[in-house]
Design a protein around this motif. Structure first.
Motif, mmCIF file in Angstrom:
data_model
loop_
_atom_site.group_PDB
_atom_site.id
_atom_site.type_symbol
_atom_site.label_atom_id
_atom_site.label_comp_id
_atom_site.label_asym_id
_atom_site.label_seq_id
_atom_site.Cartn_x
_atom_site.Cartn_y
_atom_site.Cartn_z
ATOM 1 N N ALA A 39 0.810 -1.221 0.000
ATOM 2 C CA ALA A 39 0.000 0.000 0.000
ATOM 3 C C ALA A 39 0.847 1.277 0.000
ATOM 4 O O ALA A 39 0.299 2.369 -0.146
ATOM 5 C CB ALA A 39 -0.929 0.001 1.219
ATOM 6 N N GLU A 40 2.160 1.158 0.146
ATOM 7 C CA GLU A 40 3.015 2.337 0.197
ATOM 8 C C GLU A 40 3.055 3.054 -1.150
ATOM 9 O O GLU A 40 3.100 2.411 -2.198
ATOM 10 C CB GLU A 40 4.450 1.940 0.566
ATOM 11 N N PRO A 41 3.058 4.392 -1.126
ATOM 12 C CA PRO A 41 3.249 5.144 -2.372
ATOM 13 C C PRO A 41 4.614 4.805 -2.976
ATOM 14 O O PRO A 41 5.589 4.647 -2.248
ATOM 15 C CB PRO A 41 3.214 6.609 -1.926
ATOM 16 N N GLY A 42 4.669 4.647 -4.266
ATOM 17 C CA GLY A 42 5.929 4.347 -4.938
ATOM 18 C C GLY A 42 6.279 2.878 -5.000
ATOM 19 O O GLY A 42 7.277 2.493 -5.605
ATOM 20 N N ASN A 43 5.443 2.019 -4.402
ATOM 21 C CA ASN A 43 5.678 0.582 -4.488
ATOM 22 C C ASN A 43 5.199 0.097 -5.855
ATOM 23 O O ASN A 43 4.046 0.288 -6.205
ATOM 24 C CB ASN A 43 4.936 -0.152 -3.371
ATOM 25 N N LYS A 44 6.074 -0.518 -6.612
ATOM 26 C CA LYS A 44 5.708 -1.027 -7.938
ATOM 27 C C LYS A 44 5.268 -2.485 -7.860
ATOM 28 O O LYS A 44 4.331 -2.883 -8.512
ATOM 29 C CB LYS A 44 6.865 -0.859 -8.902
ATOM 30 N N TRP A 45 5.961 -3.284 -7.082
ATOM 31 C CA TRP A 45 5.518 -4.638 -6.790
ATOM 32 C C TRP A 45 6.249 -5.160 -5.575
ATOM 33 O O TRP A 45 7.305 -4.682 -5.201
ATOM 34 C CB TRP A 45 5.654 -5.588 -7.980
ATOM 35 N N PHE A 46 5.622 -6.154 -4.966
ATOM 36 C CA PHE A 46 6.133 -6.736 -3.728
ATOM 37 C C PHE A 46 5.509 -8.115 -3.633
ATOM 38 O O PHE A 46 4.288 -8.239 -3.577
ATOM 39 C CB PHE A 46 5.692 -5.873 -2.539
ATOM 40 N N ASP A 47 6.319 -9.163 -3.672
ATOM 41 C CA ASP A 47 5.741 -10.497 -3.629
ATOM 42 C C ASP A 47 6.716 -11.496 -3.020
ATOM 43 O O ASP A 47 7.929 -11.362 -3.153
ATOM 44 C CB ASP A 47 5.352 -10.956 -5.031
ATOM 45 N N TRP A 48 6.155 -12.485 -2.346
ATOM 46 C CA TRP A 48 6.912 -13.581 -1.755
ATOM 47 C C TRP A 48 6.804 -14.808 -2.650
ATOM 48 O O TRP A 48 5.781 -15.034 -3.268
ATOM 49 C CB TRP A 48 6.320 -13.986 -0.398
ATOM 50 N N SER A 49 7.853 -15.609 -2.664
ATOM 51 C CA SER A 49 7.764 -16.940 -3.258
ATOM 52 C C SER A 49 8.615 -17.873 -2.406
ATOM 53 O O SER A 49 9.496 -17.436 -1.668
ATOM 54 C CB SER A 49 8.245 -16.939 -4.710
ATOM 55 N N ARG A 50 8.303 -19.129 -2.508
ATOM 56 C CA ARG A 50 9.066 -20.116 -1.757
ATOM 57 C C ARG A 50 10.224 -20.586 -2.622
ATOM 58 O O ARG A 50 10.060 -20.816 -3.816
ATOM 59 C CB ARG A 50 8.163 -21.288 -1.391
ATOM 60 N N SER A 51 11.375 -20.729 -2.026
ATOM 61 C CA SER A 51 12.555 -21.161 -2.769
ATOM 62 C C SER A 51 12.337 -22.552 -3.356
ATOM 63 O O SER A 51 11.759 -23.435 -2.708
ATOM 64 C CB SER A 51 13.762 -21.189 -1.832
ATOM 65 N N LEU A 52 12.804 -22.739 -4.576
ATOM 66 C CA LEU A 52 12.728 -24.061 -5.202
ATOM 67 C C LEU A 52 13.790 -24.992 -4.640
ATOM 68 O O LEU A 52 13.633 -26.205 -4.667
ATOM 69 C CB LEU A 52 12.900 -23.932 -6.719
ATOM 70 N N ASP A 53 14.872 -24.412 -4.127
ATOM 71 C CA ASP A 53 15.985 -25.212 -3.614
ATOM 72 C C ASP A 53 15.829 -25.626 -2.160
ATOM 73 O O ASP A 53 16.345 -26.658 -1.753
ATOM 74 C CB ASP A 53 17.305 -24.432 -3.754
ATOM 75 N N ASP A 54 15.141 -24.801 -1.381
ATOM 76 C CA ASP A 54 15.047 -25.038 0.061
ATOM 77 C C ASP A 54 13.635 -24.702 0.535
ATOM 78 O O ASP A 54 13.243 -23.542 0.523
ATOM 79 C CB ASP A 54 16.072 -24.180 0.784
ATOM 80 N N PRO A 55 12.851 -25.672 0.973
ATOM 81 C CA PRO A 55 11.473 -25.393 1.403
ATOM 82 C C PRO A 55 11.381 -24.523 2.653
ATOM 83 O O PRO A 55 10.311 -24.035 2.990
ATOM 84 C CB PRO A 55 10.883 -26.787 1.660
ATOM 85 N N ASN A 56 12.514 -24.305 3.325
ATOM 86 C CA ASN A 56 12.546 -23.455 4.513
ATOM 87 C C ASN A 56 13.083 -22.064 4.199
ATOM 88 O O ASN A 56 13.475 -21.334 5.111
ATOM 89 C CB ASN A 56 13.392 -24.099 5.610
ATOM 90 N N GLU A 57 13.086 -21.713 2.934
ATOM 91 C CA GLU A 57 13.568 -20.398 2.533
ATOM 92 C C GLU A 57 12.510 -19.719 1.666
ATOM 93 O O GLU A 57 11.935 -20.332 0.776
ATOM 94 C CB GLU A 57 14.870 -20.533 1.750
ATOM 95 N N TYR A 58 12.262 -18.442 1.968
ATOM 96 C CA TYR A 58 11.350 -17.631 1.169
ATOM 97 C C TYR A 58 12.148 -16.532 0.488
ATOM 98 O O TYR A 58 13.139 -16.047 1.036
ATOM 99 C CB TYR A 58 10.259 -17.014 2.042
ATOM 100 N N VAL A 59 11.712 -16.160 -0.689
ATOM 101 C CA VAL A 59 12.368 -15.109 -1.450
ATOM 102 C C VAL A 59 11.381 -13.966 -1.636
ATOM 103 O O VAL A 59 10.248 -14.182 -2.079
ATOM 104 C CB VAL A 59 12.853 -15.631 -2.820
ATOM 105 N N LEU A 60 11.807 -12.787 -1.266
ATOM 106 C CA LEU A 60 11.000 -11.582 -1.419
ATOM 107 C C LEU A 60 11.537 -10.782 -2.594
ATOM 108 O O LEU A 60 12.743 -10.546 -2.684
ATOM 109 C CB LEU A 60 11.079 -10.732 -0.146
ATOM 110 N N VAL A 61 10.655 -10.383 -3.483
ATOM 111 C CA VAL A 61 11.023 -9.509 -4.594
ATOM 112 C C VAL A 61 10.199 -8.242 -4.455
ATOM 113 O O VAL A 61 8.967 -8.306 -4.326
ATOM 114 C CB VAL A 61 10.744 -10.169 -5.961
#
Length: 109
Positions: free
Chosen positions: A31-53
């Motif tokens: 919801a922040e002004p100037g945010n173009k995108w923000f998303d989480w995904s789960r790592s393909l290599d490690d199920p205990n790791e999340y990747v934020l873009v």
């Protein structure tokens, strides 16, 4: 534009809860002004790791890291912080453009 990728190593017993633990932070950041995108995904290599873009307009990136919800998220003892198994790894670079095509390919170590 500031493009940021962050890898979050999450404790195995907290990995399934991670989306719920980060929901408030995620919604506030989107919801922040100037945010173009923000998303989480789960790592393909490690199920205990999340990747934020995330991507912000240049001037909005600084406001994001100074925001109350960002500071609360990184504070010791908070739900996100207590679920981490190690320090998140941040990869960041500035991009000349304002869409996905401007990014090209990016290798995440």
């Amino acid at each position: 534009m500031i493009f940021i990728v962050v890898k979050f190593p999450v404790k195995p017993d907290m990995a399934e809860q991670w989306p719920d633990l980060t929901r408030e932070f995620t919604e506030a950041t989107r919801a922040e002004p100037g945010n173009k995108w923000f998303d989480w995904s789960r790592s393909l290599d490690d199920p205990n790791e999340y990747v934020l873009v995330e991507a912000f307009d240049d001037d909005a990136a600084e406001a994001h890291v100074k925001s109350d919800h960002f500071q609360a998220a990184i504070a010791e003892g908070g739900p996100m912080h207590s679920a981490l198994a190690a320090t998140p790894k941040i990869i960041s670079r500035q991009i000349d453009g304002d869409d996905w095509d401007a990014m090209g390919e990016m290798q995440i170590d």
